[in-house]
Motif scaffolding. Structure first.
Motif, PDB file in Angstrom:
ATOM      1  N   LYS A 194       3.995   5.518  -5.606  1.00 47.43           N
ATOM      2  CA  LYS A 194       4.030   5.368  -7.065  1.00 47.43           C
ATOM      3  C   LYS A 194       2.822   4.535  -7.484  1.00 47.43           C
ATOM      4  CE  LYS A 194       6.897   4.118 -10.931  1.00 47.43           C
ATOM      5  NZ  LYS A 194       7.950   3.290 -11.456  1.00 47.43           N
ATOM      6  N   PRO A 195       1.686   5.187  -7.778  1.00 48.44           N
ATOM      7  CA  PRO A 195       0.433   4.479  -8.038  1.00 48.44           C
ATOM      8  C   PRO A 195       0.470   3.497  -9.209  1.00 48.44           C
ATOM      9  CG  PRO A 195       0.011   6.796  -7.666  1.00 48.44           C
ATOM     10  CD  PRO A 195       1.507   6.628  -7.747  1.00 48.44           C
ATOM     11  N   ASP A 196       1.433   3.640 -10.106  1.00 52.85           N
ATOM     12  CA  ASP A 196       1.506   2.737 -11.255  1.00 52.85           C
ATOM     13  C   ASP A 196       2.667   1.741 -11.148  1.00 52.85           C
ATOM     14  OD1 ASP A 196       3.521   4.583 -11.560  1.00 52.85           O
ATOM     15  OD2 ASP A 196       3.158   4.908 -13.701  1.00 52.85           O
ATOM     16  N   TYR A 197       3.078   1.435  -9.923  1.00 49.79           N
ATOM     17  CA  TYR A 197       4.188   0.491  -9.700  1.00 49.79           C
ATOM     18  C   TYR A 197       3.717  -0.922 -10.050  1.00 49.79           C
ATOM     19  CZ  TYR A 197       8.003  -1.863  -7.220  1.00 49.79           C
ATOM     20  OH  TYR A 197       9.079  -2.650  -6.891  1.00 49.79           O
ATOM     21  N   PRO A 198       4.157  -1.472 -11.186  1.00 54.03           N
ATOM     22  CA  PRO A 198       3.597  -2.726 -11.692  1.00 54.03           C
ATOM     23  C   PRO A 198       3.684  -3.915 -10.730  1.00 54.03           C
ATOM     24  CG  PRO A 198       4.899  -1.664 -13.394  1.00 54.03           C
ATOM     25  CD  PRO A 198       5.139  -0.899 -12.121  1.00 54.03           C
ATOM     26  N   ALA A 199       4.826  -4.115 -10.102  1.00 51.18           N
ATOM     27  CA  ALA A 199       4.973  -5.279  -9.221  1.00 51.18           C
ATOM     28  C   ALA A 199       4.005  -5.205  -8.039  1.00 51.18           C
ATOM     29  CB  ALA A 199       6.407  -5.394  -8.729  1.00 51.18           C
ATOM     30  N   ALA A 200       3.828  -4.013  -7.478  1.00 46.13           N
ATOM     31  CA  ALA A 200       2.909  -3.849  -6.348  1.00 46.13           C
ATOM     32  C   ALA A 200       1.463  -4.046  -6.801  1.00 46.13           C
ATOM     33  CB  ALA A 200       3.099  -2.480  -5.715  1.00 46.13           C
ATOM     34  N   ARG A 216       0.841  -1.211   0.000  1.00 46.98           N
ATOM     35  CA  ARG A 216       0.000   0.000   0.000  1.00 46.98           C
ATOM     36  C   ARG A 216       0.869   1.252   0.000  1.00 46.98           C
ATOM     37  NH1 ARG A 216      -4.893   0.175  -1.983  1.00 46.98           N
ATOM     38  NH2 ARG A 216      -6.327  -1.236  -0.982  1.00 46.98           N
ATOM     39  N   GLN A 217       1.929   1.243   0.785  1.00 49.35           N
ATOM     40  CA  GLN A 217       2.835   2.395   0.830  1.00 49.35           C
ATOM     41  C   GLN A 217       3.532   2.579  -0.522  1.00 49.35           C
ATOM     42  OE1 GLN A 217       5.256   1.296   4.185  1.00 49.35           O
ATOM     43  NE2 GLN A 217       3.980   2.446   5.634  1.00 49.35           N
ATOM     44  N   ALA A 218       3.928   1.477  -1.124  1.00 50.03           N
ATOM     45  CA  ALA A 218       4.578   1.547  -2.436  1.00 50.03           C
ATOM     46  C   ALA A 218       3.635   2.167  -3.460  1.00 50.03           C
ATOM     47  CB  ALA A 218       5.030   0.164  -2.879  1.00 50.03           C
ATOM     48  N   ASP A 256      -2.815  -0.725 -17.556  1.00 50.45           N
ATOM     49  CA  ASP A 256      -2.678   0.677 -17.975  1.00 50.45           C
ATOM     50  C   ASP A 256      -1.271   1.215 -17.755  1.00 50.45           C
ATOM     51  OD1 ASP A 256      -5.333   0.744 -18.736  1.00 50.45           O
ATOM     52  OD2 ASP A 256      -6.020   1.722 -16.899  1.00 50.45           O
ATOM     53  N   SER A 257      -0.467   0.524 -16.937  1.00 50.21           N
ATOM     54  CA  SER A 257       0.843   1.073 -16.572  1.00 50.21           C
ATOM     55  C   SER A 257       2.028   0.270 -17.098  1.00 50.21           C
ATOM     56  CB  SER A 257       0.956   1.198 -15.043  1.00 50.21           C
ATOM     57  OG  SER A 257       0.938  -0.081 -14.453  1.00 50.21           O
ATOM     58  N   ALA A 258       1.785  -0.937 -17.584  1.00 49.59           N
ATOM     59  CA  ALA A 258       2.896  -1.786 -18.037  1.00 49.59           C
ATOM     60  C   ALA A 258       2.404  -2.706 -19.147  1.00 49.59           C
ATOM     61  CB  ALA A 258       3.428  -2.608 -16.862  1.00 49.59           C
TER      62      ALA A 258
END
Length: 85
Positions: A19-25, A13-15, A51-53
């Protein structure tokens, strides 16, 4: 254990807050949501990922499983077709 699970959940959640588009998270949160039978949230994480990756087999497999769980077999078939390419 439950403490470790909660710690990982908070970290993800913090990640995503940073960075709202962090693919791994996004994928991990989708997996967590699916395992908790929160299918709408799982679908939202898959959508955000897409949408991000670029799609990859893990994301497509997650999307397929989410749509099957939601009994949206047309969307599941779309994921299956992409997986088999």
């Amino acid at each position: 254990d439950a403490h470790e699970f909660f710690r990982q959940f908070v970290y993800l959640r913090q990640a995503l807050a940073a960075k709202p588009d962090y693919p791994a998270a996004l994928l991990q949160m989708g997996e967590i949501s699916l395992s908790n039978e929160n299918y709408i949230q799982a679908r939202a994480f898959v959508t955000r990922y897409m949408d991000s990756a670029p799609p990859n087999p893990l994301a497509l497999w997650l999307g397929y499983r989410v749509e099957v769980a939601m009994k949206n077999f047309a969307a599941a078939d779309d994921y299956a077709v992409e997986l088999l390419k």
